[in-house]
Design an enzyme around this catalytic site. Structure first.
Site, PDB file in Angstrom:
ATOM      1  N   GLY A  30     -78.972 -59.999  41.481  1.00 17.71           N
ATOM      2  CA  GLY A  30     -79.289 -58.583  41.369  1.00 17.71           C
ATOM      3  C   GLY A  30     -78.116 -57.700  41.742  1.00 17.71           C
ATOM      4  O   GLY A  30     -77.068 -58.165  42.212  1.00 17.71           O
ATOM      5  N   SER A  76     -69.903 -55.613  40.773  1.00 17.84           N
ATOM      6  CA  SER A  76     -70.882 -56.495  40.125  1.00 17.84           C
ATOM      7  C   SER A  76     -70.429 -56.879  38.714  1.00 17.84           C
ATOM      8  O   SER A  76     -69.856 -56.060  37.988  1.00 17.84           O
ATOM      9  CB  SER A  76     -72.219 -55.770  40.041  1.00 17.84           C
ATOM     10  N   GLU A  78     -72.180 -57.133  36.303  1.00 24.21           N
ATOM     11  CA  GLU A  78     -72.969 -56.382  35.322  1.00 24.21           C
ATOM     12  C   GLU A  78     -72.690 -54.879  35.368  1.00 24.21           C
ATOM     13  O   GLU A  78     -73.500 -54.077  34.885  1.00 24.21           O
ATOM     14  CB  GLU A  78     -74.458 -56.706  35.501  1.00 24.21           C
ATOM     15  N   HIS A 161     -83.311 -64.233  32.349  1.00 22.86           N
ATOM     16  CA  HIS A 161     -82.389 -63.700  33.347  1.00 22.86           C
ATOM     17  C   HIS A 161     -83.094 -62.788  34.356  1.00 22.86           C
ATOM     18  O   HIS A 161     -83.281 -63.194  35.507  1.00 22.86           O
ATOM     19  CB  HIS A 161     -81.234 -62.985  32.640  1.00 22.86           C
TER      20      HIS A 161
HETATM   21 ZN    ZN Z   1     -78.587 -60.938  37.150  1.00 23.88          ZN
END
Ligand code: ZN
Length: 213
Positions: A30, A76, A78, A161
């Site tokens: 996360g 991160s 992402e 995911h």
């Molecule tokens: Zn993830």
């Protein structure tokens, strides 16, 4: 003076730890970010640091162009996905990514998460769509994720995911993540029992002045 206040950094850290405590994340999974509109930037959690040892100083400030402005660690993995969502939705000020099990069950079979709980329909605004599996650092992942979520809902699930949810602030985005996960858990059981009654926000009459849960 940092572009991201200590208050915002502490807010992110608090909700990171809450995501583990409430079972929405495990290990270093996360990530959470907050928009810094006055700096054309976001502040986001670093890559690969456990939340129990993460400190407020380790958050990374990244410009809308993807370049790191402040921070010693990698942002991160992402980050580009968060940036794509902020581009698509000017109304969004915070993003939470979680990898909770019940939302992921629906993601694993590619089945849209229909709202069967009031909280879900109030906070996520509607059914949560599933994006087919793709590696989350692929260049087009963020655009696909943002366009699938669209402007009408506040969450999307990435197949195999996890989930990304958005809000006015981190608490709001986290509320969406909790609502979708709880809904996915109830929907999972309800489908085993029979045919669930699916809620549609437009069909619900909310009395004027009513306090929402
Ligand atoms: Zn993830």
């Amino acid at each position: 003076m940092s572009a991201a206040s200590r208050e915002i950094r502490e807010e992110i850290l608090y909700w990171c730890r809450e995501s583990v405590r409430t079972g929405l994340n495990f290990n270093t999974q996360g990530n959470i970010s907050v928009r810094l509109p006055e700096h054309n930037a976001i502040v986001i959690t670093p890559s690969g640091i456990r939340y129990d040892v993460l400190t407020v100083d380790q958050m990374v400030v990244v410009g809308y162009d993807g370049k790191v402005i402040e921070g010693d660690l990698f942002p991160s993995t992402e980050t580009d996905v968060h940036l794509a969502h902020y581009r698509r939705r000017p109304d969004v000020n915070a993003i939470v990514h979680t990898e909770s099990p019940y939302a992921n069950m629906f993601g694993a079979i590619g089945r849209t998460i229909d709202p069967v709980l009031l909280n879900m329909v109030l906070y996520a605004k509607g059914a949560v769509r599933i994006m087919p599996f793709e590696f989350s650092t692929n260049a087009d992942f963020g655009e696909l994720s943002a366009s699938l979520m669209g402007d009408d809902t506040n969450a999307v699930v990435w197949g195999n995911h996890g989930m990304l949810s958005v809000g006015d602030d981190v608490a709001g985005a986290f509320k969406v993540a909790v609502a979708v996960e709880a809904n996915a858990q109830v929907l999972h059981g309800a489908l085993a029992l029979g045919t669930p009654n699916v809620l549609v926000l437009a069909d619900i009459t909310i009395p004027a002045g009513a306090r929402l849960p």
